[in-house]
Design a protein around this motif. Structure first.
Motif, short mmCIF file in Angstrom:
data_model
loop_
_atom_site.label_atom_id
_atom_site.label_comp_id
_atom_site.label_asym_id
_atom_site.label_seq_id
_atom_site.Cartn_x
_atom_site.Cartn_y
_atom_site.Cartn_z
N LYS A 171 -22.27 -34.51 8.37
CA LYS A 171 -22.26 -34.50 9.83
C LYS A 171 -21.98 -35.91 10.37
N LEU A 172 -22.61 -36.92 9.79
CA LEU A 172 -22.45 -38.29 10.27
C LEU A 172 -21.02 -38.80 10.07
N VAL A 173 -20.46 -38.56 8.88
CA VAL A 173 -19.10 -39.08 8.64
C VAL A 173 -18.06 -38.28 9.42
N GLY A 174 -18.40 -37.08 9.81
CA GLY A 174 -17.47 -36.26 10.58
C GLY A 174 -17.49 -36.55 12.07
N GLU A 175 -18.51 -37.27 12.53
CA GLU A 175 -18.64 -37.59 13.96
C GLU A 175 -18.92 -39.08 14.11
N PRO A 176 -17.87 -39.91 14.18
CA PRO A 176 -18.04 -41.37 14.25
C PRO A 176 -18.95 -41.84 15.38
N ALA A 183 -24.94 -24.83 1.03
CA ALA A 183 -24.93 -26.12 0.35
C ALA A 183 -23.52 -26.53 -0.02
N ILE A 184 -23.22 -27.80 0.24
CA ILE A 184 -21.93 -28.39 -0.13
C ILE A 184 -21.93 -28.69 -1.62
N LYS A 185 -20.83 -28.34 -2.30
CA LYS A 185 -20.76 -28.55 -3.74
C LYS A 185 -20.45 -30.00 -4.11
N ARG A 186 -19.53 -30.63 -3.38
CA ARG A 186 -19.16 -32.02 -3.64
C ARG A 186 -18.86 -32.71 -2.32
N LEU A 187 -19.28 -34.00 -2.19
CA LEU A 187 -18.99 -34.75 -0.98
C LEU A 187 -18.51 -36.15 -1.36
N PRO A 188 -17.18 -36.33 -1.53
CA PRO A 188 -16.64 -37.64 -1.88
C PRO A 188 -16.70 -38.58 -0.67
N LEU A 189 -17.24 -39.77 -0.88
CA LEU A 189 -17.39 -40.74 0.19
C LEU A 189 -16.72 -42.05 -0.19
N ARG A 190 -16.24 -42.74 0.84
CA ARG A 190 -15.72 -44.12 0.70
C ARG A 190 -16.56 -44.99 1.64
N PHE A 191 -16.90 -46.21 1.21
CA PHE A 191 -17.76 -47.04 2.04
C PHE A 191 -17.50 -48.53 1.78
N GLY A 198 -21.35 -50.94 -5.69
CA GLY A 198 -20.25 -51.89 -5.85
C GLY A 198 -18.90 -51.25 -6.03
N ASP A 199 -18.86 -49.93 -6.18
CA ASP A 199 -17.60 -49.23 -6.43
C ASP A 199 -16.82 -48.93 -5.15
N GLY A 200 -17.52 -48.90 -4.03
CA GLY A 200 -16.84 -48.60 -2.78
C GLY A 200 -16.58 -47.12 -2.54
N ARG A 201 -16.98 -46.30 -3.48
CA ARG A 201 -16.83 -44.85 -3.32
C ARG A 201 -17.83 -44.15 -4.24
N ALA A 202 -18.16 -42.92 -3.88
CA ALA A 202 -19.11 -42.14 -4.68
C ALA A 202 -18.98 -40.67 -4.30
N GLU A 259 -19.95 -49.31 6.69
CA GLU A 259 -19.08 -48.21 7.11
C GLU A 259 -19.05 -47.16 6.01
N ILE A 260 -19.09 -45.89 6.41
CA ILE A 260 -19.00 -44.78 5.46
C ILE A 260 -18.00 -43.77 6.03
N SER A 261 -17.12 -43.28 5.18
CA SER A 261 -16.16 -42.27 5.62
C SER A 261 -15.98 -41.22 4.53
N LEU A 262 -15.45 -40.08 4.91
CA LEU A 262 -15.18 -39.00 3.97
C LEU A 262 -13.93 -39.34 3.16
N ASP A 263 -14.03 -39.26 1.86
CA ASP A 263 -12.91 -39.58 0.97
C ASP A 263 -12.21 -38.29 0.53
N ALA A 264 -11.96 -37.42 1.51
CA ALA A 264 -11.32 -36.12 1.24
C ALA A 264 -10.92 -35.51 2.57
N ASN A 265 -10.11 -34.47 2.52
CA ASN A 265 -9.79 -33.70 3.71
C ASN A 265 -11.00 -32.84 4.05
#
Length: 410
Positions: free
Chosen positions: A261-266, A400-408, A133-137, A380-386
């Motif tokens: 990979k998924l959020v980086g390649e629409p 391994a990725i340390k942090r992956l901020p997402l918006r959805f 319900g937050d729209g981001r994680a 919809e899911i997108s990367l919430d960072a550069n």
């Protein structure tokens, strides 16, 4: 290098010769065929030091030998040496490895893994419920860590209230692998965690002896090698360490890398949403392209010649899975994710041969269920960072990725 090690691997493959890496005290093999040959020849290449010279046991050995090591740390390091002297699974060679593997195979059969799917799906939904319900994680901390940790903890009979501690122990064991520059404080914390792990499971083994249940720990206690010889206490503890680490870190990395990979390649994301049969295909390609365990070690049992280089008996050999999985001679378009890829070469993310990863079916199940759950619950899911700001663990062995901020959106 941690972010994109593949840029370094290409020139090494072109050279074609094993390269001596002073920092890890090993000859690095980067070509697919050379690595497969080593994996298929356990009589010539031992698994005794599979985690390499930077892992917890060699670190313990150095601490015990150092006259400046304090008494408490020395005692903890010596305990690690005593327990790790018991050779099991990852560090065992045939025929011992073959006999031990039969003892635990029943916990990882296709039927048992399939039976886990409903509970893994419930877990994925429960984790998503906490933030949907937050729209981001932040995917790593809120999902990718918690999912495999909970699954392996349940398999080992660890109660939910112990899960954060369980994860801290896993991190400690992994900290010694792939990082060669731990400070004094980090080393002290590492061995304190190792000691806690041993204490906890020593008590649990005693409890299960008196009151066995249906978990893997009870199965290990009741197992008999060749039908008559039980595992020793130290063998059981060593086996549990391997299940802890293997069941946690690699799947965390896999889940996160698939989503990145998924959020980086629409276009890829749209294709997967339209055809869920592509989810397992993408998972296999990400395992190949972003191999969670970048390599593993072997030790030469005899003088061997590879690629025109004589490797002396007793030398460490670092098998660079991350390089082999992008070898031009094994894979068409090796740097591309192809959803139509045929099986012209099997990736090495889970190894090959005698030591093929026991938990591979569970990792694949968790990745498939976890990614599908995200797709089911979002539109919809997108990367919430550069993308350039995404950081990787500073490890040559783990990718391994340390942090992956997402918006959805839901």
């Amino acid at each position: 290098m941690a972010r994109c090690p593949h840029l370094a691997y290409g020139p090494m493959r072109e050279e074609g010769k094993p390269l001596w890496i002073e920092r890890v005290q090993a000859y690095a093999l980067t070509r697919y065929d050379d690595i497969v040959e080593v994996l298929r020849s356990p009589e010539r290449f031992s698994s005794a030091m599979a985690s390499g010279p930077g892992s917890v046991t060699p670190l313990a050995r150095r601490l015990v030998a150092d006259p400046g090591t304090g008494p408490l740390l020395r005692a903890r390091a010596q305990r690690r040496l005593d327990i790790s002297a018991s050779v099991v699974l990852l560090n065992a060679d045939p025929p011992l490895h073959s006999r031990q593997r039969k003892l635990v195979n029943r916990a990882f059969t296709a039927r048992r893994v399939l039976a886990m799917e409903p509970s893994v799906r419930r877990l994925a939904d429960d984790l998503l419920d906490a933030f949907i319900g937050d729209g981001r994680a932040e995917m790593v901390g809120q999902f990718s860590i918690l999912m495999p940790m909970t699954v392996i903890a349940d398999i080992l009979g660890v109660p939910p209230e112990m899960h954060p501690t369980f994860k801290r122990w896993s991190d400690a064991f992994v900290a010694g692998t792939g990082s060669m520059s731990l400070g004094d404080e980090a080393i002290a914390e590492l061995f304190a965690c190792v000691d806690e792990f041993y204490d906890y499971f020593t008590d649990r083994i005693a409890e299960r002896r008196e009151n066995p249940t249906d978990d893997l720990l009870s199965a290990i206690i009741s197992a008999r090698i060749d039908g008559e010889t039980p595992l020793t206490q130290n063998e059981m503890l060593q086996m549990l360490v391997q299940f802890l680490v293997a069941g946690n870190e690699t799947t965390t990395s896999l889940l996160t890398s698939v989503m990145f990979k998924l959020v980086g390649e629409p276009e890829l994301m749209a294709a997967v949403r339209a055809d869920r049969e592509l989810v397992p295909v993408v998972i296999e390609e990400v395992l190949r392209l972003e191999t969670p365990v970048q390599g593993i070690f072997r030790t030469a049992n005899e003088d061997v010649e590879i690629g025109g280089v004589l490797i002396p008996k007793g030398s460490n050999i670092y098998l660079v899975y991350g390089s082999a999985n992008r070898d031009e001679k094994a894979f068409r378009d090796p740097d591309e994710l192809r959803t139509d890829r045929a099986s012209e070469g099997n990736h090495l993310a889970f190894g090959k041969g005698e030591h093929f990863c026991l938990g591979a079916p569970i990792a694949r199940l968790e990745a498939r269920v976890g990614i599908n759950a995200w797709l089911d619950r979002t539109t919809e899911i997108s990367l919430d960072a550069n993308p350039g700001d995404i950081e990787y663990l500073p490890s040559f062995a783990q990718h391994a990725i340390k942090r992956l901020p997402l918006r959805f959106t839901v």
